[in-house]
Design an enzyme around this catalytic site. Structure first.
Site, PDB file in Angstrom:
ATOM      1  N   LEU A 208      -8.691  14.531 -25.177  1.00 44.27           N
ATOM      2  CA  LEU A 208      -9.423  14.955 -24.088  1.00 44.27           C
ATOM      3  C   LEU A 208      -8.673  16.071 -23.151  1.00 44.27           C
ATOM      4  O   LEU A 208      -7.457  15.873 -23.120  1.00 44.27           O
ATOM      5  CB  LEU A 208      -9.823  13.720 -23.466  1.00 44.27           C
ATOM      6  CG  LEU A 208     -10.732  12.649 -23.896  1.00 44.27           C
ATOM      7  CD1 LEU A 208     -11.173  11.639 -22.951  1.00 44.27           C
ATOM      8  CD2 LEU A 208     -11.671  13.207 -24.934  1.00 44.27           C
TER       9      LEU A 208
ATOM     10  N   GLY B 216      -7.684  11.468 -27.860  1.00 40.76           N
ATOM     11  CA  GLY B 216      -9.169  11.741 -28.359  1.00 40.76           C
ATOM     12  C   GLY B 216      -8.924  12.652 -29.656  1.00 40.76           C
ATOM     13  O   GLY B 216      -9.993  12.582 -30.332  1.00 40.76           O
TER      14      GLY B 216
ATOM     15  N   ASN C   8      -2.234   7.176 -27.704  1.00 36.57           N
ATOM     16  CA  ASN C   8      -1.244   7.063 -26.595  1.00 36.57           C
ATOM     17  C   ASN C   8      -1.532   7.021 -25.177  1.00 36.57           C
ATOM     18  O   ASN C   8      -0.745   7.432 -24.422  1.00 36.57           O
ATOM     19  CB  ASN C   8      -0.351   8.450 -26.911  1.00 36.57           C
ATOM     20  CG  ASN C   8      -0.974   9.643 -26.509  1.00 36.57           C
ATOM     21  OD1 ASN C   8      -2.055  10.033 -26.961  1.00 36.57           O
ATOM     22  ND2 ASN C   8      -0.374  10.677 -26.016  1.00 36.57           N
ATOM     23  N   GLU C   9      -2.717   6.696 -24.904  1.00 38.72           N
ATOM     24  CA  GLU C   9      -3.412   6.836 -23.611  1.00 38.72           C
ATOM     25  C   GLU C   9      -2.445   6.223 -22.514  1.00 38.72           C
ATOM     26  O   GLU C   9      -2.200   6.324 -21.421  1.00 38.72           O
ATOM     27  CB  GLU C   9      -4.917   6.068 -23.600  1.00 38.72           C
ATOM     28  CG  GLU C   9      -5.643   6.911 -23.992  1.00 38.72           C
ATOM     29  CD  GLU C   9      -5.988   7.138 -25.594  1.00 38.72           C
ATOM     30  OE1 GLU C   9      -5.388   6.539 -26.037  1.00 38.72           O
ATOM     31  OE2 GLU C   9      -7.024   7.796 -26.076  1.00 38.72           O
TER      32      GLU C   9
HETATM   33  N1  CO8 Z   1      -5.278  18.688 -22.134  1.00 33.20           N
HETATM   34  C1  CO8 Z   1      -5.252  19.580 -21.261  1.00 33.20           C
HETATM   35  N2  CO8 Z   1      -3.969  20.654 -21.646  1.00 33.20           N
HETATM   36  C2  CO8 Z   1      -3.267  20.132 -22.509  1.00 33.20           C
HETATM   37  C3  CO8 Z   1      -3.432  19.185 -23.466  1.00 33.20           C
HETATM   38  C4  CO8 Z   1      -4.410  18.246 -22.809  1.00 33.20           C
HETATM   39  N3  CO8 Z   1      -4.759  17.045 -23.741  1.00 33.20           N
HETATM   40  N4  CO8 Z   1      -2.367  19.078 -24.200  1.00 33.20           N
HETATM   41  C5  CO8 Z   1      -1.560  20.213 -24.042  1.00 33.20           C
HETATM   42  N5  CO8 Z   1      -2.192  20.899 -23.133  1.00 33.20           N
HETATM   43  C6  CO8 Z   1      -1.715  22.300 -22.282  1.00 33.20           C
HETATM   44  C7  CO8 Z   1       0.026  22.039 -22.138  1.00 33.20           C
HETATM   45  O1  CO8 Z   1       0.028  21.595 -20.742  1.00 33.20           O
HETATM   46  C8  CO8 Z   1       0.165  23.637 -22.039  1.00 33.20           C
HETATM   47  O2  CO8 Z   1      -0.386  24.245 -20.817  1.00 33.20           O
HETATM   48  P1  CO8 Z   1       0.586  25.426 -20.463  1.00 33.20           P
HETATM   49  O3  CO8 Z   1       0.414  26.597 -21.782  1.00 33.20           O
HETATM   50  O4  CO8 Z   1      -0.372  26.023 -19.424  1.00 33.20           O
HETATM   51  O5  CO8 Z   1       1.840  25.008 -20.105  1.00 33.20           O
HETATM   52  C9  CO8 Z   1      -0.557  23.892 -23.442  1.00 33.20           C
HETATM   53  O6  CO8 Z   1      -1.628  23.277 -23.542  1.00 33.20           O
HETATM   54  C10 CO8 Z   1       0.378  23.966 -24.475  1.00 33.20           C
HETATM   55  O7  CO8 Z   1       1.097  22.635 -24.846  1.00 33.20           O
HETATM   56  P2  CO8 Z   1       2.519  22.544 -25.566  1.00 33.20           P
HETATM   57  O8  CO8 Z   1       3.410  23.403 -25.150  1.00 33.20           O
HETATM   58  O9  CO8 Z   1       2.727  21.035 -25.300  1.00 33.20           O
HETATM   59  O10 CO8 Z   1       1.924  22.530 -27.003  1.00 33.20           O
HETATM   60  P3  CO8 Z   1       2.656  22.078 -28.323  1.00 33.20           P
HETATM   61  O11 CO8 Z   1       1.991  22.939 -29.574  1.00 33.20           O
HETATM   62  O12 CO8 Z   1       4.272  22.365 -28.209  1.00 33.20           O
HETATM   63  O13 CO8 Z   1       2.204  20.679 -28.532  1.00 33.20           O
HETATM   64  C11 CO8 Z   1       0.568  18.786 -28.378  1.00 33.20           C
HETATM   65  C12 CO8 Z   1       0.923  20.189 -28.894  1.00 33.20           C
HETATM   66  C13 CO8 Z   1       1.589  17.847 -29.354  1.00 33.20           C
HETATM   67  C14 CO8 Z   1      -0.894  18.650 -28.727  1.00 33.20           C
HETATM   68  C15 CO8 Z   1       1.300  18.484 -26.965  1.00 33.20           C
HETATM   69  O14 CO8 Z   1       0.516  19.365 -26.216  1.00 33.20           O
HETATM   70  C16 CO8 Z   1       1.047  17.177 -26.337  1.00 33.20           C
HETATM   71  O15 CO8 Z   1       1.357  16.219 -26.730  1.00 33.20           O
HETATM   72  N6  CO8 Z   1      -0.293  17.168 -25.493  1.00 33.20           N
HETATM   73  C17 CO8 Z   1      -0.647  16.157 -24.854  1.00 33.20           C
HETATM   74  C18 CO8 Z   1      -1.676  15.206 -25.705  1.00 33.20           C
HETATM   75  C19 CO8 Z   1      -2.160  14.166 -25.022  1.00 33.20           C
HETATM   76  O16 CO8 Z   1      -1.412  13.065 -24.497  1.00 33.20           O
HETATM   77  N7  CO8 Z   1      -3.557  13.875 -24.809  1.00 33.20           N
HETATM   78  C20 CO8 Z   1      -3.901  12.823 -24.224  1.00 33.20           C
HETATM   79  C21 CO8 Z   1      -5.223  13.206 -23.565  1.00 33.20           C
HETATM   80  S1  CO8 Z   1      -6.095  11.664 -23.083  1.00 33.20           S
HETATM   81  C22 CO8 Z   1      -7.249  11.228 -24.232  1.00 33.20           C
HETATM   82  O17 CO8 Z   1      -7.496  12.261 -25.310  1.00 33.20           O
HETATM   83  C23 CO8 Z   1      -7.956   9.986 -24.007  1.00 33.20           C
HETATM   84  C24 CO8 Z   1      -8.296   9.640 -22.796  1.00 33.20           C
HETATM   85  C25 CO8 Z   1      -9.154   8.425 -22.672  1.00 33.20           C
HETATM   86  C26 CO8 Z   1      -9.360   8.122 -20.989  1.00 33.20           C
HETATM   87  C27 CO8 Z   1      -9.698   6.740 -20.715  1.00 33.20           C
HETATM   88  C28 CO8 Z   1      -9.523   6.660 -19.361  1.00 33.20           C
HETATM   89  C29 CO8 Z   1     -10.522   5.391 -18.797  1.00 33.20           C
END
Ligand code: CO8
Length: 303
Positions: free
Chosen positions: A109, A154, A178-179
Site C-alpha cells: 500500500l 500489500g 511486515n505491517e
Molecule cells: N509507499 C509509498 N512510498 C514508498 C513505499 C510505499 N509502500 N515504498 C517505498 N516508497 C518510496 C520510498 O520512500 C522512496 O521514495 P523517494 O524516492 O522519494 O525517496 C522510493 O519509493 C524508492 O524506495 P527505495 O529507495 O526504498 O526503493 P528500493 O528499490 O531500494 O526498495 C522496496 C524497494 C524493497 C519495496 C522498499 O522501498 C521498501 O521496503 N518499501 C517499504 C515497503 C513497505 O513496508 N510497505 C508497507 C506498506 S503498508 C501495507 O501494504 C499494508 C498496510 C495495511 C494497513 C492496515 C492498517 C489497519
C-alpha cells in the site's frame, strides 16, 4: 495475436479517476519530501498495461508505477477496472500479474495514502484496497503471480490472492506481511489470506514479527509455490498457466469458491465496519507518528 487493452481511454476509468481526484482533499504534508511523493501519486499516466492473447485466453498484467508500484488510490482504481474488464470477457481464462519495474513487484500500500490524509480520503482508499482483494480472491480466472522483485505487505497480499505464485530466486528480494514493522496491524482478511496459504502458526509468527522472507524461505514455508531464475519467471508462469487451464473451468472454479468462500463472505459481511476500523486506527496521532518514523527510515536507508 496479442493486443493492448486501451484501458486509460475508457469512460468508466476517466469517470472514476475524476471522482477520485475530486475527493482528494487530504491535508498538506509537513515535509517537502512528502509533497514530492504525493505529486508523484497524482500522475495520470497509466500505471498498468494489459496484454491479452486471444489465442491462449491468457492476459498479462504488468504493473508500472515507478518507483515501486505502491498501491495508491489511483493505482487501485485502474487495477480494479482492468481486472473487471478481463473478468467480464469470457474468452479470458487466465491472468498473470507481474511488474515491469526492476527489483520490485509491489511495495504494498502506498504509505502516502495513509499519512496526513483526511478520514474521508482514508475511507475511500481502504474501500479500494478491499475491492482489489475481493476481485482477485474471488476471480473466476486462473490467477498467477509472477513475482519478479520484492513484495512486502500489500504486494504480498496481492500475490497471496492468486492461485499460484512463482518468485524470482534472488536473495535480495523479500516477501511477507511486515505491517507490524510500521507500527500498523494487518487486518483480519490479510491474516486469513495468509493463514489459508501457510497455516495458522506460521502466520502468527510472520505477522507478530512482521517478517519478510527471502525466496528460499518463502518456498520452504509455502508462501510461494516455485522459485526460478529471474529470467525464467514469465516462461514458468506461462507453463504453470497452461497446466491450470487444462482443468475444466467449472470444476476448478467451484473448487476455488469452496476453498475461499468463507473468507470472502467474512469481509463482505463486515466491509463497512472494516472501513471504519481502518479509518479510526490509521488517523490516530500515535499511528501517524509511527508511519512518519517509518517513512523517514525509508529515506535514510536510501541516503
Ligand atoms: N509507499 C509509498 N512510498 C514508498 C513505499 C510505499 N509502500 N515504498 C517505498 N516508497 C518510496 C520510498 O520512500 C522512496 O521514495 P523517494 O524516492 O522519494 O525517496 C522510493 O519509493 C524508492 O524506495 P527505495 O529507495 O526504498 O526503493 P528500493 O528499490 O531500494 O526498495 C522496496 C524497494 C524493497 C519495496 C522498499 O522501498 C521498501 O521496503 N518499501 C517499504 C515497503 C513497505 O513496508 N510497505 C508497507 C506498506 S503498508 C501495507 O501494504 C499494508 C498496510 C495495511 C494497513 C492496515 C492498517 C489497519
Amino acid at each position: 495475436m496479442a493486443f493492448r487493452a486501451a484501458l486509460r481511454n475508457t469512460s468508466a476509468l476517466s469517470g472514476l479517476l475524476s471522482q477520485v481526484s475530486s475527493c482528494n482533499h487530504g491535508r498538506v504534508c509537513a515535509s517537502s519530501v512528502f509533497v514530492v511523493a504525493q505529486q508523484r501519486n497524482n500522475s495520470t499516466s497509466p500505471k498498468i498495461t494489459v496484454d491479452f492473447d486471444q489465442s491462449t485466453g491468457v492476459a498479462v498484467m504488468r504493473m508500472k508505477s515507478p518507483p515501486v508500484n505502491s498501491l495508491s488510490l489511483d493505482f487501485l482504481t485502474e487495477f480494479c477496472i482492468s481486472v473487471e474488464k478481463l473478468e467480464m470477457d469470457k474468452s479470458c481464462r487466465g491472468l498473470i500479474i507481474t511488474s515491469s519495474l526492476p527489483k520490485v513487484f509491489s511495495a504494498g500500500l502506498d504509505i502516502m495514502e495513509m499519512y496526513g490524509r483526511s478520514p474521508e480520503r482514508c475511507g475511500e482508499f481502504w474501500k479500494a484496497v478491499q475491492e482489489m482483494w475481493l476481485k482477485l480472491y474471488s476471480s473466476n480466472m486462473v490467477t498467477i503471480a509472477a513475482i519478479n522483485g520484492s513484495s512486502p505487505a500489500g504486494g504480498c497480499l496481492m500475490s497471496l490472492t492468486c492461485d499460484y505464485r512463482i518468485m524470482a530466486d534472488n536473495p535480495r528480494y523479500t516477501i511477507g506481511l511486515n505491517e507490524t514493522q510500521l507500527g500498523i496491524v494487518a487486518p483480519f482478511w490479510f491474516k486469513d489470506t495468509m493463514a489459508n496459504t501457510v497455516g495458522h502458526r506460521t502466520t502468527e509468527l510472520a505477522l507478530a514479527l512482521g517478517l519478510l522472507y527471502n525466496p528460499n524461505e518463502a518456498l520452504t514455508m509455502g508462501l510461494v509455490d516455485q522459485i526460478v531464475p529471474e529470467d525464467k519467471v514469465m516462461t514458468t508462469a506461462e507453463q504453470a498457466m497452461a497446466k491450470w487451464l487444462a482443468i475444466p473451468d467449472h470444476a476448478r472454479q467451484i473448487t476455488k469458491s469452496m476453498m475461499r468462500k468463507q473468507t470472502i463472505d467474512k469481509l463482505t459481511a463486515k466491509r463497512e465496519a472494516d472501513i471504519q476500523n481502518f479509518v479510526g486506527f490509521i488517523t490516530k496521532d500515535s499511528i501517524q507518528k509511527s508511519l512518519r518514523v517509518y517513512l523517514e527510515m525509508l529515506k535514510k536507508r536510501k541516503a
